[in-house]
Design an enzyme around this catalytic site. Structure first.
Site, short mmCIF file in Angstrom:
data_model
loop_
_atom_site.label_atom_id
_atom_site.label_comp_id
_atom_site.label_asym_id
_atom_site.label_seq_id
_atom_site.Cartn_x
_atom_site.Cartn_y
_atom_site.Cartn_z
N CYS A 343 0.79 -1.24 0.00
CA CYS A 343 0.00 0.00 0.00
C CYS A 343 0.83 1.29 0.00
O CYS A 343 0.52 2.20 -0.77
CB CYS A 343 -0.96 0.02 1.17
SG CYS A 343 -1.30 -1.57 1.88
N ARG A 372 6.95 -11.23 5.29
CA ARG A 372 6.46 -11.10 6.65
C ARG A 372 7.20 -12.08 7.55
O ARG A 372 7.33 -13.25 7.23
CB ARG A 372 4.96 -11.38 6.71
CG ARG A 372 4.20 -10.35 5.91
CD ARG A 372 2.73 -10.61 5.88
NE ARG A 372 2.07 -9.61 5.04
CZ ARG A 372 0.77 -9.60 4.76
NH1 ARG A 372 -0.01 -10.54 5.27
NH2 ARG A 372 0.26 -8.67 4.00
N GLN A 390 1.24 -10.87 -3.65
CA GLN A 390 -0.19 -10.58 -3.60
C GLN A 390 -0.65 -10.13 -4.98
O GLN A 390 0.04 -9.36 -5.64
CB GLN A 390 -0.47 -9.45 -2.60
CG GLN A 390 -0.33 -9.87 -1.16
CD GLN A 390 -0.60 -8.71 -0.23
OE1 GLN A 390 -0.12 -7.60 -0.47
NE2 GLN A 390 -1.36 -8.94 0.81
N ASP A 392 -2.45 -7.76 -5.77
CA ASP A 392 -2.93 -6.63 -5.00
C ASP A 392 -3.49 -5.55 -5.92
O ASP A 392 -3.14 -5.49 -7.10
CB ASP A 392 -1.75 -6.05 -4.21
CG ASP A 392 -2.18 -5.38 -2.93
OD1 ASP A 392 -3.39 -5.22 -2.72
OD2 ASP A 392 -1.29 -5.00 -2.15
N HIS A 394 -5.10 -1.24 -5.41
CA HIS A 394 -5.64 -0.18 -4.58
C HIS A 394 -6.54 0.67 -5.46
O HIS A 394 -6.13 1.12 -6.52
CB HIS A 394 -4.51 0.62 -3.95
CG HIS A 394 -3.72 -0.21 -3.00
ND1 HIS A 394 -2.55 -0.83 -3.35
CD2 HIS A 394 -3.98 -0.59 -1.72
CE1 HIS A 394 -2.11 -1.53 -2.33
NE2 HIS A 394 -2.96 -1.41 -1.32
N LYS A 474 -13.43 -4.97 6.53
CA LYS A 474 -13.08 -5.72 5.33
C LYS A 474 -14.08 -6.82 5.04
O LYS A 474 -14.84 -7.25 5.91
CB LYS A 474 -11.68 -6.32 5.48
CG LYS A 474 -11.58 -7.26 6.68
CD LYS A 474 -10.22 -7.95 6.71
CE LYS A 474 -10.15 -8.95 7.84
NZ LYS A 474 -9.01 -9.83 7.80
N HIS A 520 -8.28 -1.43 -0.50
CA HIS A 520 -7.25 -2.45 -0.75
C HIS A 520 -7.99 -3.71 -1.15
O HIS A 520 -8.90 -4.11 -0.45
CB HIS A 520 -6.46 -2.81 0.51
CG HIS A 520 -5.92 -1.66 1.27
ND1 HIS A 520 -4.58 -1.36 1.30
CD2 HIS A 520 -6.52 -0.74 2.06
CE1 HIS A 520 -4.39 -0.31 2.09
NE2 HIS A 520 -5.55 0.09 2.56
ZN LIG Z 1 -3.04 -2.26 0.51
#
Ligand SMILES: [Zn+2]
Ligand SMILES: [Zn+2]
Length: 644
Positions: A343, A372, A390, A392, A394, A474, A520
């Site tokens: 992010c 992580r 990910q 991912d 946004h 979420k 996200h």
């Molecule tokens: Zn994010």
């Protein structure tokens, strides 16, 4: 209160039932009917589960628990844990018992065996046998409540130090004065209960494995031996359960992954998979499906750095909330972090330019590699790792656009999952956690927007109170695999915080700066984890379009090898993912090897095929397809030279 010396309780259908003043659950069951009295295991009264021997109070709503109730399995598994402790203490005198709860698929008990006593898998049958004797004896569970001090004395005399410690903690931390003990046969254990009436209710039993476990999960304390087992109400249920475990084992991606050349794990990098050639193809194929969704849904794609200055993580709030899970490194007198999320990088990209309201919603995707620092103990194949990618994105939008964007994300998830053979998608909405950034009002607004999106789609969903991310509520998406297991994959998280922290803005129709909302979202979650789920879902037998290698050419003799290579090259040219087994082995041996490789198609080429310029096609799903032309087969597979 009814007549003198009587109480009235209420049955589930609302019917009142009159009982004697100190009537127990067992007496209530008997008053309803003799069949129920025999089937009764426990009673739910006043909202809590109790022993049948416990007295009822006037006015309580009651329901009798039998083996048909969802709580019942847990109850007899807890019974079984006591029986196991009973058997172990008997077989291994001097064993110290600790705790033994029921768990999702069974129960366990942690023991400290006397020094010099070695207990292994080979001993499980013996313990099981001793347990069966206690079950056959149908020992009743008897509860007594005694002063804590007396219980401490009792367990101290028996040398049961862990029980002493547990009671001392209860006294100190909770001011407990009285504790309850449950006896079955000669064995008495500290326990809150409830329990079934007697050991005879356990109809089927299996001890499965041993493991090490620290007392209270603390690695500075004593290492104990944990014995796992399970119990059921019938042999058939137990057998079905064991069958499911066998199937799961056969599909275990940790075994199939290396076997099929998909990935491997090494001590040199715990929790960080090495992707082998077939696995890399698999990941690219999955990625292509995600990209197709991005293309059709108006996303742009970016790629941002994995290593970023620590200051950025302070700004984003990750340092505050997430630093224990992050990797840091020093270089050139600066302190950097490996990104645990993508992010902040995306926010730097958005913030680097001026944006007009006309550009919103702005959907920015990134296949972002994140790291992580998970504890080594929780790592599990591809399902729990330290480094992953990910899928991912946004989405920056206005508050009014949230619901439509969330709906679009849900649709993308439905389409994508269906493509991979998952049609049963479960949705969970998680709300404000204790540790949260932002105001009550922002949270209320965000939760309302997500709820609206789900309601407008007429979707069923489950609410998980307090389970949201620290920056917003979420929606999580779970798939059910071929064995009926549920896996969390996609997520869609609202965030009013990060745009604030990064001072992001767009110019509104009023020519003034406004703060965008940030969503996200990840469709699959972790690409690698999803690959692991796919391996287990398909047991390594991927559908034609997803198989890393779709076909293997098997020359019958060495003189057919040249033709075999020609077939391979022509198929590759046509877009088929193909390999060849050129070893000087019998074709029978090659077929068996190919079977283990789980290729959807085997292409046998002998003299006859060579003369005809054809291939003998053997499909795993459909059997022998006979002789086909090389390009004919490619067309049948739907291959195209641009694919793969
Ligand atoms: Zn994010
Ligand atoms: Zn118990």
């Amino acid at each position: 209160m009814g007549a003198m010396g009587q109480i009235t309780v209420k049955l589930p259908d609302g019917t009142p039932l009159e009982l004697a003043a100190d009537a127990t659950g067992a007496e209530a069951a008997a008053a309803i009917g003799p069949g129920l009295a025999r089937a009764a295991l426990a009673i739910r009264a006043g909202g809590e589960l109790r022993d049948l021997s416990a007295s009822l109070a006037d006015g309580e709503e009651i329901s009798i628990i039998t083996d048909r109730d969802p709580e019942a399995l847990e109850l007899i598994r807890h019974d079984a844990a006591h029986v196991m402790a009973e058997a172990v203490v008997d077989l291994y005198p001097g064993t110290k018992v600790t705790i033994g709860p029921p768990i999702e698929s069974g129960f366990y008990y942690d023991f400290e065996f006397p020094p010099e006593t070695r207990v292994s898998d080979d001993d499980l049958a013996r313990i099981e046998e001793a347990m069966r004797a206690h079950i056959k004896a149908d020992e009743s569970f008897e509860r007594r409540d005694i002063p804590a001090a007396e219980a401490i004395e009792l367990f101290r005399e028996q040398g049961q130090d862990y029980k002493v410690e547990l009671i001392e903690d209860l006294v100190r931390d909770e001011g407990t004065e009285t504790v309850s003990l449950y006896r079955n046969g000669p064995f008495e254990d500290l326990c809150r209960g409830p329990h079934g009436p007697s050991t005879g209710r356990i109809k089927a039993l299996k001890l499965s494995s041993l493991a090490g476990a620290y007392w209270r999960g603390d690695e500075n304390r004593q290492m104990l031996t944990r014995i796992y087992g399970t119990a059921f109400f019938s042999k058939a249920d137990l057998e079905a359960h064991l069958e499911r475990i066998e199937q799961a084992k056969a599909r275990d991606h940790r075994r199939l992954g290396p076997e099929l050349g998909i990935f491997m794990l090494r001590e040199e990098a715990p929790g960080m998979p090495f992707w082998l050639p077939n696995g890399t193809v698999l990941l690219r194929l999955i990625e292509a499906e995600v990209r197709e969704q991005l293309r059709r849904r108006g996303y742009v794609e970016i790629a941002t750095p994995q290593v970023l200055d620590e200051e950025l993580w302070h700004r984003s709030g990750h340092w505050e909330n997430y630093r224990d899970d992050m990797y840091f490194m020093d270089s050139d007198d600066r302190r950097f972090a490996l990104r645990p999320m993508n992010c902040p990088g995306a926010c730097l990209v958005f913030g680097s330019q001026r944006h007009s309201y006309r550009e919103l919603p702005l959907r920015m995707a990134e296949f972002g590699r994140v790291s992580r620092n998970e504890r080594e103990g929780v790592l599990h194949g591809l399902l729990r790792v330290r480094a992953f990618t990910q899928d991912d994105a946004h989405v920056y939008c206005t508050e009014d656009q949230i619901a439509d964007e969330v709906i679009d994300i849900c649709e993308a998830i439905d389409e994508l999952y269906a493509r991979f053979g998952f049609t049963d998608v479960r949705v969970e909405l998680s709300t404000r956690p204790e540790k949260a950034m932002g105001t009550e009002e922002q949270w209320a607004k965000a939760e309302a927007a997500l709820t609206e999106a789900l309601e407008r789609q007429g979707r069923e969903y489950q609410i998980n109170p307090g389970d949201g991310a620290f920056y917003g509520p979420k929606i999580d998406f779970h798939v059910t695999d071929a064995l009926g297991r549920s896996w969390q994959c996609g997520t869609c998280q609202l965030d009013f915080q990060m745009p604030e922290r990064f001072e992001l803005s767009y110019t509104g129709a009023d020519d003034k700066p406004h703060r965008p909302v940030m969503i996200h979202r990840a469709l699959l979650g972790s690409m690698e984890r999803f690959a692991g789920i796919l391996i287990e879902h398909y047991a390594g037998r991927f559908p034609d379009w997803l198989a890393p290698v779709q076909a293997i050419v098997l020359p019958v003799t060495d003189r057919n090898a040249d033709y075999g290579r020609e077939v391979r090259d022509r198929l590759a040219e046509a877009g088929v993912r193909v390999t060849i087994d050129e070893r000087s082995e019998s074709v029978g041996k090659k077929i068996r090897a190919a079977e283990l490789g789980r290729y959807p198609y085997m292409l046998v080429v002998g003299d006859r095929e060579q003369e005809a310029g054809a291939i003998a096609v053997r499909s795993h799903d459909e059997g022998e397809l006979g002789a086909l032309g090389v390009e004919e087969f490619a067309a049948r597979l739907g291959a195209s030279p641009d694919a793969g």
